[in-house]
Design a protein around this motif. Structure first.
Motif, PDB file in Angstrom:
ATOM      1  N   VAL A  56      31.522  86.211 -47.792  1.00  0.00           N
ATOM      2  CA  VAL A  56      30.675  85.186 -48.397  1.00  0.00           C
ATOM      3  C   VAL A  56      29.805  85.835 -49.476  1.00  0.00           C
ATOM      4  O   VAL A  56      29.187  86.862 -49.246  1.00  0.00           O
ATOM      5  N   ALA A  57      29.775  85.203 -50.655  1.00  0.00           N
ATOM      6  CA  ALA A  57      28.924  85.639 -51.770  1.00  0.00           C
ATOM      7  C   ALA A  57      29.111  87.121 -52.076  1.00  0.00           C
ATOM      8  O   ALA A  57      28.141  87.857 -52.280  1.00  0.00           O
ATOM      9  N   TRP A  58      30.366  87.557 -52.144  1.00  0.00           N
ATOM     10  CA  TRP A  58      30.642  88.971 -52.400  1.00  0.00           C
ATOM     11  C   TRP A  58      30.143  89.414 -53.776  1.00  0.00           C
ATOM     12  O   TRP A  58      29.871  90.600 -54.005  1.00  0.00           O
ATOM     13  N   TRP A  59      30.018  88.468 -54.708  1.00  0.00           N
ATOM     14  CA  TRP A  59      29.600  88.810 -56.064  1.00  0.00           C
ATOM     15  C   TRP A  59      28.165  89.303 -56.128  1.00  0.00           C
ATOM     16  O   TRP A  59      27.774  89.949 -57.097  1.00  0.00           O
ATOM     17  N   ARG A  60      27.367  89.014 -55.113  1.00  0.00           N
ATOM     18  CA  ARG A  60      25.993  89.507 -55.108  1.00  0.00           C
ATOM     19  C   ARG A  60      25.951  91.031 -55.032  1.00  0.00           C
ATOM     20  O   ARG A  60      24.940  91.639 -55.414  1.00  0.00           O
ATOM     21  N   GLY A  61      27.027  91.625 -54.528  1.00  0.00           N
ATOM     22  CA  GLY A  61      27.068  93.078 -54.435  1.00  0.00           C
ATOM     23  C   GLY A  61      27.070  93.770 -55.783  1.00  0.00           C
ATOM     24  O   GLY A  61      26.751  94.966 -55.870  1.00  0.00           O
ATOM     25  N   PHE A  62      27.400  93.060 -56.863  1.00  0.00           N
ATOM     26  CA  PHE A  62      27.359  93.660 -58.193  1.00  0.00           C
ATOM     27  C   PHE A  62      25.928  93.731 -58.740  1.00  0.00           C
ATOM     28  O   PHE A  62      25.691  94.341 -59.783  1.00  0.00           O
ATOM     29  N   ARG A  63      25.001  93.065 -58.069  1.00  0.00           N
ATOM     30  CA  ARG A  63      23.563  93.130 -58.388  1.00  0.00           C
ATOM     31  C   ARG A  63      23.277  92.666 -59.811  1.00  0.00           C
ATOM     32  O   ARG A  63      22.508  93.306 -60.549  1.00  0.00           O
ATOM     33  N   SER A  64      23.887  91.569 -60.186  1.00  0.00           N
ATOM     34  CA  SER A  64      23.634  90.959 -61.487  1.00  0.00           C
ATOM     35  C   SER A  64      23.173  89.530 -61.247  1.00  0.00           C
ATOM     36  O   SER A  64      23.936  88.697 -60.752  1.00  0.00           O
ATOM     37  N   GLU A  65      21.918  89.263 -61.588  1.00  0.00           N
ATOM     38  CA  GLU A  65      21.374  87.930 -61.364  1.00  0.00           C
ATOM     39  C   GLU A  65      22.107  86.885 -62.195  1.00  0.00           C
ATOM     40  O   GLU A  65      22.379  85.775 -61.728  1.00  0.00           O
ATOM     41  N   GLU A  66      22.457  87.247 -63.428  1.00  0.00           N
ATOM     42  CA  GLU A  66      23.162  86.296 -64.292  1.00  0.00           C
ATOM     43  C   GLU A  66      24.554  86.001 -63.749  1.00  0.00           C
ATOM     44  O   GLU A  66      25.001  84.844 -63.754  1.00  0.00           O
ATOM     45  N   LEU A  67      25.250  87.018 -63.253  1.00  0.00           N
ATOM     46  CA  LEU A  67      26.574  86.801 -62.679  1.00  0.00           C
ATOM     47  C   LEU A  67      26.492  85.896 -61.457  1.00  0.00           C
ATOM     48  O   LEU A  67      27.318  84.996 -61.287  1.00  0.00           O
ATOM     49  N   THR A  68      25.494  86.099 -60.620  1.00  0.00           N
ATOM     50  CA  THR A  68      25.320  85.245 -59.441  1.00  0.00           C
ATOM     51  C   THR A  68      25.084  83.792 -59.845  1.00  0.00           C
ATOM     52  O   THR A  68      25.656  82.867 -59.252  1.00  0.00           O
ATOM     53  N   THR A  69      24.275  83.577 -60.859  1.00  0.00           N
ATOM     54  CA  THR A  69      24.025  82.214 -61.337  1.00  0.00           C
ATOM     55  C   THR A  69      25.298  81.572 -61.867  1.00  0.00           C
ATOM     56  O   THR A  69      25.572  80.386 -61.598  1.00  0.00           O
ATOM     57  N   LEU A  70      26.077  82.335 -62.600  1.00  0.00           N
ATOM     58  CA  LEU A  70      27.337  81.808 -63.136  1.00  0.00           C
ATOM     59  C   LEU A  70      28.310  81.465 -62.015  1.00  0.00           C
ATOM     60  O   LEU A  70      29.015  80.443 -62.071  1.00  0.00           O
TER      61      LEU A  70
END
Length: 483
Positions: A56-70
């Protein structure tokens, strides 16, 4: 990890019955599918086999707030996901259509007739007539019920096939969602890489222009040739010409990202940054058998196979007799006032049996078609399983090797930059050959651009590994934002 995973079982190539049941899958031969489930991945790091990837929400591991929003915007507004959700609505409706055959059909009727008979016809029937004949009314109110006995299970199998097809639609939505978020990540990484390359190219252009200024001064002083000057001018022009294609890449990927989040490109902005600001999460692949539970495309192929099996059962049951029960009851009277009296009530009961005798081989052909589809979906399921294993192996190899290449390429850039700085210093002092300066420039420029490309490939390999492992999808249901 769950101990038991759903999989296709008892599937016969001839089209015999198949039941989906839980079974323990380890590093052994899977008898129903003819596949060997490996005990571990060849390219996986040793010692972390039992650690499963977060789903779940694996993209948060990249630690980019803009990427998470996208990512969150894509899950809410992406039009491909919206279309997949609409397909679920259709599939659920089809379940209702298929299930209607298992319930009785009841309809109500009401009629009022007024009939005029001529004098001759009226007298011959014994009805009292006048000079101009007779006119009378007839009122009827009734209920008609019919029910098809599902003695051979045809309607039940059709309903179960529709239910599995509805599951296919839900898994398809999950596949589309996973593909979409991975595409968002990769497109965002391409934007960052384009921004990095533009910065590197402009920095290299500034360095080349500094060298060009020195060579021009030397040319005026008679210590540099026209050839030296022309070569450096060509290098400066090459660096300047490399910027527009990078800006095209940046603009096109920004427009592509806008489409993924369902926004008009003219109103969409990406702040971006640098690939160096993105942290690659530590990913552990877990056990290969988990893929049969984690990946929505494998579950989708499994549900499609189950649906085809029930379709075979329905096609086979069509060969047997169909038993229809029909009943009618109501009230009929020539006078509205006495319509619901005891003497006006009537009923009829009927039972009918229909047995196909000769239909031009229609039923036989339909059964063959259903069996062919079942065999097709069996092979598709086997391919989905093997593709899942291959995807993980390829992503693991890519992530490992690009991580190693990045580390080595950093050393190349560091050494190349040091060589260029020394060459530039010596050029100012007039103690170095211009050919050496030109070579150090080109080596540095190439090394820096290669480093940006390697970082992009590493980030894309990480997102591909999450996709290969079924990340972002939970077997118990989809993400909360999609409910």
């Amino acid at each position: 990890m769950p101990k038991c995973l759903r999989s296709a079982a008892a599937i016969l190539v001839a089209g015999a019955g198949m039941a989906l049941s839980g079974c323990s899958i380890t590093g052994s031969e899977h008898p129903e599918l003819g596949l060997t489930i490996p005990a571990s991945y060849r390219a996986a790091a040793k010692g972390n086999v039992d650690a499963a990837v977060p789903v779940v929400a694996w993209w948060r591991g990249f630690r980019s707030e803009e990427l998470t929003t996208l990512m969150e915007s894509a899950q809410l507004y992406n039009l491909d996901i919206a279309a997949a959700i609409a397909q679920i609505v259709q599939a659920d409706a089809q379940v209702g259509v298929s299930g209607a055959a298992l319930l009785p059909s009841i309809s109500g009727t009401a009629s009022a007739e007024r009939e005029h008979l001529g004098s001759q016809s009226a007298s011959s029937s014994g009805v009292s007539t006048g000079a101009g004949g007779t006119t009378f009314s007839q009122y009827t109110v009734g209920l008609t019920a019919s029910y098809m006995l599902d003695f051979w299970g045809k309607n039940r199998a059709t309903l179960q096939a529709a239910e599995e097809s509805a599951s296919v639609s839900r898994y398809n939505r999950d596949v589309v969602t996973l593909t979409t978020v991975v595409t968002v990540a990769n497109t965002y990484f391409q934007i960052l890489a384009a921004q990095d390359q533009i910065r590197v190219t402009r920095r290299d252009l500034a360095a080349a222009e500094r060298i060009l200024t020195l060579i021009r001064d030397q040319f005026k002083g008679g210590t540099a040739s026209q050839l030296d000057l022309s070569q450096q001018e060509a290098l400066v022009a090459t660096q300047r010409a490399a910027i527009p294609p990078l800006e095209v890449t940046l603009g096109q990927n920004t427009a592509a990202l806008a489409l993924l989040v369902a926004k008009a490109p003219a109103d969409f902005r990406v702040r971006g940054g640098s690939t160096t600001q993105i942290v690659v999460p530590r990913v552990t692949p877990g056990l290969p058998s988990e893929l049969l539970y984690q990946r929505p495309d494998v579950r989708q192929a499994e549900a499609q196979l189950a649906s085809s099996n029930f379709s075979v059962e329905a096609a086979r049951a069509a060969f047997f007799p169909q038993i229809q029960l029909t009943g009618t009851t109501g009230f009929q009277s020539v006078a509205l006032a006495s319509l619901f009296g005891p003497g006006a009530w009537y009923y009829t009961l009927a039972a009918g049996l229909t047995q196909p005798i000769f239909d031009g081989f229609l039923l036989e052909s339909q059964l063959k078609l259903a069996k062919g589809l079942q065999l097709q979906y069996l092979q598709a399921y086997r391919k989905a399983v093997l593709s899942a294993f291959a995807d993980v192996e390829k992503a693991l190899i890519a992530l490992q090797k690009y991580t190693l290449q990045e580390r080595l390429q950093v050393d190349v850039v560091t050494s190349s930059r040091k060589a260029f700085e020394v060459a530039e210093t010596q050029l100012r002092g007039g103690t170095v050959n211009l050919i050496t300066v030109l070579q150090t420039q080109q080596t540095l420029f190439t090394a820096e651009n290669t480093l940006v490309q390697v970082r992009l490939l590493k980030l894309q390999a990480a997102s591909s590994l999450f996709q290969a492992l079924g990340g972002g999808w939970t077997p118990a249901g989809t993400l909360a934002v999609l409910q």
